[in-house]
Design a protein around this motif. Structure first.
Motif, PDB file in Angstrom:
ATOM      1  N   LEU A   1      19.222  77.536  36.781  1.00 48.17           N
ATOM      2  CA  LEU A   1      17.897  76.736  36.470  1.00 48.17           C
ATOM      3  C   LEU A   1      16.828  77.483  35.423  1.00 48.17           C
ATOM      4  O   LEU A   1      16.093  77.077  34.613  1.00 48.17           O
ATOM      5  CB  LEU A   1      16.920  76.438  37.706  1.00 48.17           C
ATOM      6  N   ARG A   2      16.841  78.991  35.568  1.00 46.98           N
ATOM      7  CA  ARG A   2      16.149  79.771  34.743  1.00 46.98           C
ATOM      8  C   ARG A   2      16.441  79.782  33.604  1.00 46.98           C
ATOM      9  O   ARG A   2      15.687  79.941  32.621  1.00 46.98           O
ATOM     10  CB  ARG A   2      16.139  80.935  35.688  1.00 46.98           C
TER      11      ARG A   2
ATOM     12  N   THR B   1       9.619  73.197  40.241  1.00 42.62           N
ATOM     13  CA  THR B   1      10.029  74.116  39.228  1.00 42.62           C
ATOM     14  C   THR B   1       9.070  74.338  37.909  1.00 42.62           C
ATOM     15  O   THR B   1       8.111  73.613  37.951  1.00 42.62           O
ATOM     16  CB  THR B   1      11.494  73.544  38.993  1.00 42.62           C
ATOM     17  N   GLU B   2       9.695  75.294  37.335  1.00 40.89           N
ATOM     18  CA  GLU B   2       8.913  75.669  36.296  1.00 40.89           C
ATOM     19  C   GLU B   2       9.357  75.172  34.808  1.00 40.89           C
ATOM     20  O   GLU B   2       9.018  75.611  33.733  1.00 40.89           O
ATOM     21  CB  GLU B   2       8.850  77.134  36.123  1.00 40.89           C
ATOM     22  N   ASP B   3      10.090  74.004  35.156  1.00 41.89           N
ATOM     23  CA  ASP B   3      10.413  73.256  33.927  1.00 41.89           C
ATOM     24  C   ASP B   3       9.182  72.437  33.126  1.00 41.89           C
ATOM     25  O   ASP B   3       8.571  71.652  33.876  1.00 41.89           O
ATOM     26  CB  ASP B   3      11.578  72.452  34.156  1.00 41.89           C
ATOM     27  N   LEU B   4       8.872  72.931  31.995  1.00 43.64           N
ATOM     28  CA  LEU B   4       7.721  72.239  31.172  1.00 43.64           C
ATOM     29  C   LEU B   4       8.120  70.885  30.956  1.00 43.64           C
ATOM     30  O   LEU B   4       7.277  70.253  30.203  1.00 43.64           O
ATOM     31  CB  LEU B   4       7.349  73.146  30.160  1.00 43.64           C
TER      32      LEU B   4
ATOM     33  N   ALA C   1       1.147  81.223  28.903  1.00 42.11           N
ATOM     34  CA  ALA C   1       0.039  81.477  29.619  1.00 42.11           C
ATOM     35  C   ALA C   1       0.029  80.543  30.678  1.00 42.11           C
ATOM     36  O   ALA C   1      -0.334  79.242  30.502  1.00 42.11           O
ATOM     37  CB  ALA C   1      -1.324  81.374  28.994  1.00 42.11           C
ATOM     38  N   LYS C   2       0.347  80.914  31.943  1.00 39.34           N
ATOM     39  CA  LYS C   2       0.735  79.925  33.129  1.00 39.34           C
ATOM     40  C   LYS C   2      -0.068  80.361  34.284  1.00 39.34           C
ATOM     41  O   LYS C   2      -0.021  81.634  34.740  1.00 39.34           O
ATOM     42  CB  LYS C   2       2.340  79.759  33.118  1.00 39.34           C
ATOM     43  N   ALA C   3      -0.244  79.516  34.988  1.00 38.10           N
ATOM     44  CA  ALA C   3      -0.668  79.687  36.606  1.00 38.10           C
ATOM     45  C   ALA C   3       0.506  79.866  37.373  1.00 38.10           C
ATOM     46  O   ALA C   3       1.487  78.805  37.297  1.00 38.10           O
ATOM     47  CB  ALA C   3      -1.712  78.650  36.991  1.00 38.10           C
ATOM     48  N   SER C   4       0.507  80.516  38.486  1.00 41.50           N
ATOM     49  CA  SER C   4       1.446  80.369  39.554  1.00 41.50           C
ATOM     50  C   SER C   4       2.980  80.629  38.807  1.00 41.50           C
ATOM     51  O   SER C   4       3.907  79.689  39.212  1.00 41.50           O
ATOM     52  CB  SER C   4       1.502  79.014  40.252  1.00 41.50           C
ATOM     53  N   PHE C   5       3.037  81.748  38.420  1.00 40.59           N
ATOM     54  CA  PHE C   5       4.370  82.171  37.734  1.00 40.59           C
ATOM     55  C   PHE C   5       5.361  82.676  38.993  1.00 40.59           C
ATOM     56  O   PHE C   5       4.861  82.920  40.003  1.00 40.59           O
ATOM     57  CB  PHE C   5       4.362  83.368  36.624  1.00 40.59           C
ATOM     58  N   TYR C   6       6.649  82.449  38.744  1.00 43.59           N
ATOM     59  CA  TYR C   6       7.875  82.830  39.885  1.00 43.59           C
ATOM     60  C   TYR C   6       7.811  84.283  39.071  1.00 43.59           C
ATOM     61  O   TYR C   6       8.058  84.445  37.877  1.00 43.59           O
ATOM     62  CB  TYR C   6       9.117  82.257  39.546  1.00 43.59           C
ATOM     63  N   ILE C   7       7.980  85.127  39.990  1.00 44.08           N
ATOM     64  CA  ILE C   7       8.126  86.515  39.336  1.00 44.08           C
ATOM     65  C   ILE C   7       9.381  86.873  38.543  1.00 44.08           C
ATOM     66  O   ILE C   7       9.453  87.655  37.632  1.00 44.08           O
ATOM     67  CB  ILE C   7       8.146  87.752  40.633  1.00 44.08           C
TER      68      ILE C   7
END
Length: 339
Positions: free
Chosen positions: A78-79, A194-197, A207-213
């Motif tokens: 996914l990443r 998920t962080e899929d935009l 520049a994003k809020a609530s990033f996965y490390i």
């Protein structure tokens, strides 16, 4: 001779005082360990009586979020799909030559008719255009910002902008995202978030809020706080926290009243934070009533949390010294900000 004895005595006396004041605590801990025979290995602290614990370590390690339920392989794939340029750094994915020629100038893509723009994104764009770094000439620009609203990338949201990928790929200045800055507050949808935009960011800075490390690219991406649409573009009230305000001058050190997620991203963080509530200067009130099927995921604390949430008077006018912002799904808190 008496002077020499006096000097030696004063030296030992000074060493004893230093040991008493600065080493006494360590000696007491060692004495306790020796007496109890407890190992110093983590996380079984031998000096637990000296450090107040708000939560059982096993409880904090439990996770109801679906993100961690995925296998490492699924998360890695996914990443890779989301961030094709996961190794991007400023020295590899940013062209500094554009900044050396004309200095640090920011170009904002001109708005196009028919494109929906949220109030929050409009504030960001307006702030950039009114800043001293703005330039209307893209040839002078060192940094580029899209005119397309990318703040809310939850495809169930009414503010979700469709077909972004086709649009930005057609921009002559896009250049695979190099020297571009993309803003995002929400990504994915319930329950995983998920962080899929929904589009390929290429080599753009995010520049994003609530990033996965594991998705954050150090020295390249920017972690920003999650803010609501009511956040002022300029100014606002002065903060209440001052470096000399110890003890705190306000009645409350921290105040929060909002929803507690039972599943999905952020649920483990908010569930653990109930320990900080003391009913005095730290108030943390949460309700489990989130979503249509919240009762299916109801836990043993929900009844009490819902009762306290409904019975304690409104706190929106209470001024607190600080706020706390853990990982979030959506900014839906009524008062304060713990998320």
């Amino acid at each position: 001779m008496p002077a020499r004895k006096k000097y030696i005595f004063m030296t030992f006396f000074a060493m004893w005082l230093l040991l008493f004041f600065f080493g006494g605590d360590q000696l007491r801990r060692l004495a306790f360990i020796k007496k109890s025979g407890v190992s110093r290995s983590w996380p079984h602290w031998a000096d637990g009586f000296l450090l107040k614990s708000f939560a059982d370590p096993e409880e904090l390690q439990r996770d109801n979020g679906d993100h961690y339920a995925q296998s490492p392989k699924d998360r890695r794939e996914l990443r890779q799909n989301i961030y094709k340029y996961s190794r991007c750094r400023m020295e590899t994915c940013f062209d500094f030559s554009k900044c050396r020629e004309n200095g640090f100038k920011v170009f904002v893509y001109p708005s196009e008719s028919g494109d929906p723009v949220s109030e929050s994104y409009l504030k960001i764009i307006t702030s950039l255009e009114e800043s001293r770094y703005y330039t209307p000439n893209p040839k002078e620009a060192c940094l580029f910002v899209l005119n397309t609203d990318t703040l809310d990338r939850d495809h169930l949201s009414i503010q979700y902008v469709h077909n972004i990928n086709e649009k930005i790929q057609g921009f002559p200045l896009w250049n695979d995202g190099r020297n571009h800055l993309i803003f995002n507050l929400y990504s994915g949808t319930w329950p995983n978030y998920t962080e899929d935009l929904g589009f390929d960011i290429g080599q753009a800075i995010l520049a994003k809020a609530s990033f996965y490390i594991e998705n954050f690219r150090p020295g390249f991406d920017i972690s920003i706080p999650l803010f609501s649409k009511d956040h002022p573009q300029k100014g606002g009230e002065r903060g209440w926290l001052h470096k000399t305000s110890l003890p705190p001058k306000k009645k409350y050190l921290l105040v929060f009243k909002g929803k507690r997620y039972l599943t999905g991203i952020g649920s483990d963080t908010r569930n653990a934070l109930h320990h900080i509530h003391n009913g005095k200067d730290i108030i943390s009130l949460t309700t489990c009533k989130h979503g249509k099927d919240w009762e299916k995921h109801k836990d043993q604390r929900c009844d009490k949390d819902n009762t306290d949430y409904n019975n304690i008077p409104p706190l929106h006018k209470a001024k607190s010294e600080a706020f706390l912002q853990p990982k979030e799904q959506l900014l839906m808190s009524e008062e304060g900000s713990l998320g």
